[in-house]
Design a protein around this motif. Structure first.
Motif, short mmCIF file in Angstrom:
data_model
loop_
_atom_site.label_atom_id
_atom_site.label_comp_id
_atom_site.label_asym_id
_atom_site.label_seq_id
_atom_site.Cartn_x
_atom_site.Cartn_y
_atom_site.Cartn_z
N GLN A 1 0.85 -1.18 0.00
CA GLN A 1 0.00 0.00 0.00
C GLN A 1 0.89 1.24 0.00
O GLN A 1 1.65 1.46 0.94
CB GLN A 1 -0.93 -0.01 1.22
CG GLN A 1 -1.87 -1.21 1.23
CD GLN A 1 -2.85 -1.18 2.37
OE1 GLN A 1 -3.37 -0.12 2.73
NE2 GLN A 1 -3.12 -2.34 2.96
N TRP A 2 0.82 2.01 -1.07
CA TRP A 2 1.71 3.15 -1.28
C TRP A 2 1.14 4.41 -0.63
O TRP A 2 -0.06 4.55 -0.44
CB TRP A 2 1.91 3.38 -2.78
CG TRP A 2 2.49 2.19 -3.47
CD1 TRP A 2 1.82 1.20 -4.13
CD2 TRP A 2 3.87 1.84 -3.54
NE1 TRP A 2 2.68 0.26 -4.61
CE2 TRP A 2 3.95 0.62 -4.28
CE3 TRP A 2 5.05 2.42 -3.09
CZ2 TRP A 2 5.16 -0.01 -4.56
CZ3 TRP A 2 6.26 1.79 -3.35
CH2 TRP A 2 6.31 0.60 -4.08
N GLY A 3 2.05 5.35 -0.34
CA GLY A 3 1.64 6.62 0.23
C GLY A 3 1.13 6.49 1.65
O GLY A 3 0.35 7.32 2.12
N MET A 4 1.61 5.49 2.38
CA MET A 4 1.16 5.22 3.76
C MET A 4 2.35 5.42 4.70
O MET A 4 3.07 4.48 5.02
CB MET A 4 0.59 3.81 3.88
CG MET A 4 -0.60 3.55 2.99
SD MET A 4 -2.07 4.49 3.50
CE MET A 4 -2.58 3.58 4.94
N ARG A 5 2.54 6.64 5.14
CA ARG A 5 3.65 6.98 6.04
C ARG A 5 3.20 6.80 7.49
O ARG A 5 2.24 7.41 7.94
CB ARG A 5 4.12 8.41 5.81
CG ARG A 5 5.33 8.81 6.67
CD ARG A 5 5.73 10.24 6.40
NE ARG A 5 6.18 10.42 5.03
CZ ARG A 5 7.41 10.14 4.59
NH1 ARG A 5 8.32 9.68 5.44
NH2 ARG A 5 7.73 10.34 3.33
N VAL A 6 3.93 5.95 8.21
CA VAL A 6 3.61 5.67 9.60
C VAL A 6 4.09 6.82 10.48
O VAL A 6 5.24 7.28 10.36
CB VAL A 6 4.25 4.35 10.06
CG1 VAL A 6 4.12 4.16 11.56
CG2 VAL A 6 3.62 3.18 9.31
N SER A 7 3.21 7.28 11.37
CA SER A 7 3.61 8.32 12.32
C SER A 7 3.91 7.76 13.70
O SER A 7 4.70 8.33 14.45
CB SER A 7 2.51 9.39 12.43
OG SER A 7 1.29 8.83 12.87
N SER A 8 3.28 6.62 14.05
CA SER A 8 3.57 6.01 15.35
C SER A 8 3.15 4.55 15.35
O SER A 8 2.32 4.11 14.53
CB SER A 8 2.84 6.76 16.47
OG SER A 8 1.45 6.59 16.37
N VAL A 9 3.73 3.82 16.28
CA VAL A 9 3.38 2.42 16.52
C VAL A 9 3.09 2.30 18.01
O VAL A 9 3.92 2.68 18.84
CB VAL A 9 4.53 1.47 16.12
CG1 VAL A 9 4.12 0.02 16.33
CG2 VAL A 9 4.95 1.70 14.67
N GLN A 10 1.93 1.76 18.35
CA GLN A 10 1.53 1.66 19.76
C GLN A 10 1.07 0.24 20.09
O GLN A 10 0.43 -0.43 19.25
CB GLN A 10 0.39 2.64 20.07
CG GLN A 10 0.73 4.10 19.87
CD GLN A 10 1.76 4.61 20.84
OE1 GLN A 10 1.84 4.14 21.98
NE2 GLN A 10 2.57 5.56 20.41
N CYS A 11 1.39 -0.20 21.30
CA CYS A 11 0.90 -1.48 21.80
C CYS A 11 -0.56 -1.32 22.22
O CYS A 11 -0.89 -0.41 23.00
CB CYS A 11 1.76 -1.95 22.98
SG CYS A 11 1.25 -3.54 23.66
N VAL A 12 -1.44 -2.19 21.71
CA VAL A 12 -2.86 -2.15 22.06
C VAL A 12 -3.36 -3.58 22.27
O VAL A 12 -3.11 -4.47 21.46
CB VAL A 12 -3.70 -1.47 20.97
CG1 VAL A 12 -3.42 0.02 20.90
CG2 VAL A 12 -3.47 -2.11 19.62
N ASP A 13 -4.05 -3.80 23.38
CA ASP A 13 -4.61 -5.12 23.67
C ASP A 13 -3.52 -6.18 23.50
O ASP A 13 -2.49 -6.12 24.13
CB ASP A 13 -5.83 -5.40 22.79
CG ASP A 13 -6.92 -4.36 22.99
OD1 ASP A 13 -7.06 -3.86 24.12
OD2 ASP A 13 -7.61 -4.03 22.00
N ASP A 14 -3.76 -7.15 22.59
CA ASP A 14 -2.78 -8.21 22.37
C ASP A 14 -2.11 -8.06 21.01
O ASP A 14 -1.86 -9.03 20.29
CB ASP A 14 -3.44 -9.59 22.47
CG ASP A 14 -2.41 -10.71 22.59
OD1 ASP A 14 -1.30 -10.45 23.09
OD2 ASP A 14 -2.73 -11.85 22.17
#
Length: 376
Positions: free
Chosen positions: A120-133
């Motif tokens: 998937q192009w043009g998808m720049r990640v701004s953050s990664v967070q731990c959620v649930d499992d």
């Protein structure tokens, strides 16, 4: 079951695409998110020499070794060393097993092997967070996506790594100014003869000119300088940015032979700054189930040694096997990380030492000694 894992891969470079391919071959669909808008958004960099024990091994695991043979340039494995006067000190036309391939051509091979819409192009990640499992990716446009496993292959300034480690890359003190020469064999035969079939190093005065043959008659040049990371940025505000930067660059090498200066003269275009950054050799982090980083995101190193992309692809292939190993995949991934860290530490130390040696007062002699040691 491993096949039911929701896997998100951040970055569509050699590592991310190799990982997606290895998983696909084992019945596991992954989603790859790439910040670039398309495959043609930018050029993908220079030529890579694919090592048998790492890059080529990864392609075998991915089921692409035969296809790689169709794009590999076995004829471009030569090495030459010059001094600043233009004297040829070393010339070896290798017939070995480290064929060259352009990054862009390798990327196209990997992309073509994946199911449609994997990337998937043009998808720049701004953050990664731990959620649930699991983990949630947040993108700059506000979208979110959740996965059981997130793998960061997002390079030097990885957003994924920030979830695992506070460590950032450091500037090595060496800046590459990259240039390109098109249609070299027809339009610039003297430069073609200077470079030969492979790569050259011209070293002296704690600086260097490095050139490598790419596919389709293109030569990529790197002018290496021990300067502050922002060197040359004032040239970007000049009315004729390219001319101003070229003049500044030629001034750095003004006492060098004209044959070598042709590498950064009017024939060379596509100027770009490439500061060399590195993560500390031995970089590690506490293991977390469901998230990891590989390649430059895990062990960014200088290009001296040619290990970076090769190790990134091997990381990807071995991680893919670990994720596909069954219900005990978390333990397999933890064991993979230990293996990756150990081999990357030695390679990163060697790459940093190689850079420092090449850019030292006696850099030419050190590089020559290294070249001759491989002849023995």
């Amino acid at each position: 079951m491993a096949q039911s894992l929701r896997i998100g891969i951040v970055g569509a470079g050699p590592a991310g695409l190799t990982l997606a391919r290895v998983l696909q071959e084992r019945g596991i669909r992954a989603s790859v998110f790439e910040a670039e808008l398309s495959t043609s958004h930018r050029t993908q960099g220079g030529s890579l020499d694919m090592h048998a024990e790492s890059g080529q091994r990864a392609l075998q695991i991915a089921g692409l070794y035969g296809a790689f043979g169709d794009i590999a340039r076995y004829e471009d494995q030569g090495s030459r060393v010059y001094d600043r006067s233009g004297a040829l000190l070393f010339d070896e036309q290798e017939d070995g097993d480290r064929p060259e391939v352009d990054r862009g051509i390798l990327r196209d091979l990997l992309l073509a092997s994946l199911a449609p819409d994997t990337v998937q192009w043009g998808m720049r990640v701004s953050s990664v967070q731990c959620v649930d499992d699991g983990f949630e990716l947040t993108f700059v446009e506000g979208q979110t996506a959740r996965f059981d496993v997130v793998v960061g292959t997002d390079g030097a300034w990885s957003r994924t790594r920030a979830q695992l480690s506070p460590i950032l890359p450091f500037y090595t003190g060496v800046l590459f100014v990259e240039l390109g020469i098109d249609d070299v064999d027809r339009q610039h035969p003297d430069i073609a003869n200077l470079v030969g079939r492979g790569k050259i190093f011209a070293l002296g005065d704690e600086k260097g000119l490095i050139a490598q043959r790419n596919a389709n008659g293109h030569v990529r040049v790197y002018a290496a300088l021990k300067v502050p990371e922002d060197w040359g940025r004032e040239s970007q505000s000049a009315a004729d940015e390219s001319k101003s930067l070229r003049d500044q660059l030629l001034a750095e090498f003004e006492s060098w032979d004209a044959s070598l200066l042709s590498l950064i003269g009017p024939a060379a275009t596509h100027l770009a700054f490439r500061p060399l950054w590195s993560l500390p050799p031995g970089h590690r982090w506490p293991h977390q189930k469901g998230i990891t980083v590989i390649g430059d995101a895990a062990h960014l190193m200088t290009p001296f040694g040619g290990e970076g992309a090769n190790l990134a692809m091997l990381d990807a292939a071995e991680l893919g096997l670990a994720l596909a190993s069954g219900d005990d995949w978390p333990r397999a991934v933890e064991q993979f990380e230990e293996t990756m860290w150990t081999r990357a530490e030695g390679a990163a130390r060697g790459a940093l030492e190689g850079l420092n040696e090449a850019m030292s007062i006696d850099g030419r002699e050190r590089v020559l000694a290294h070249m001759h040691s491989h002849e023995a």
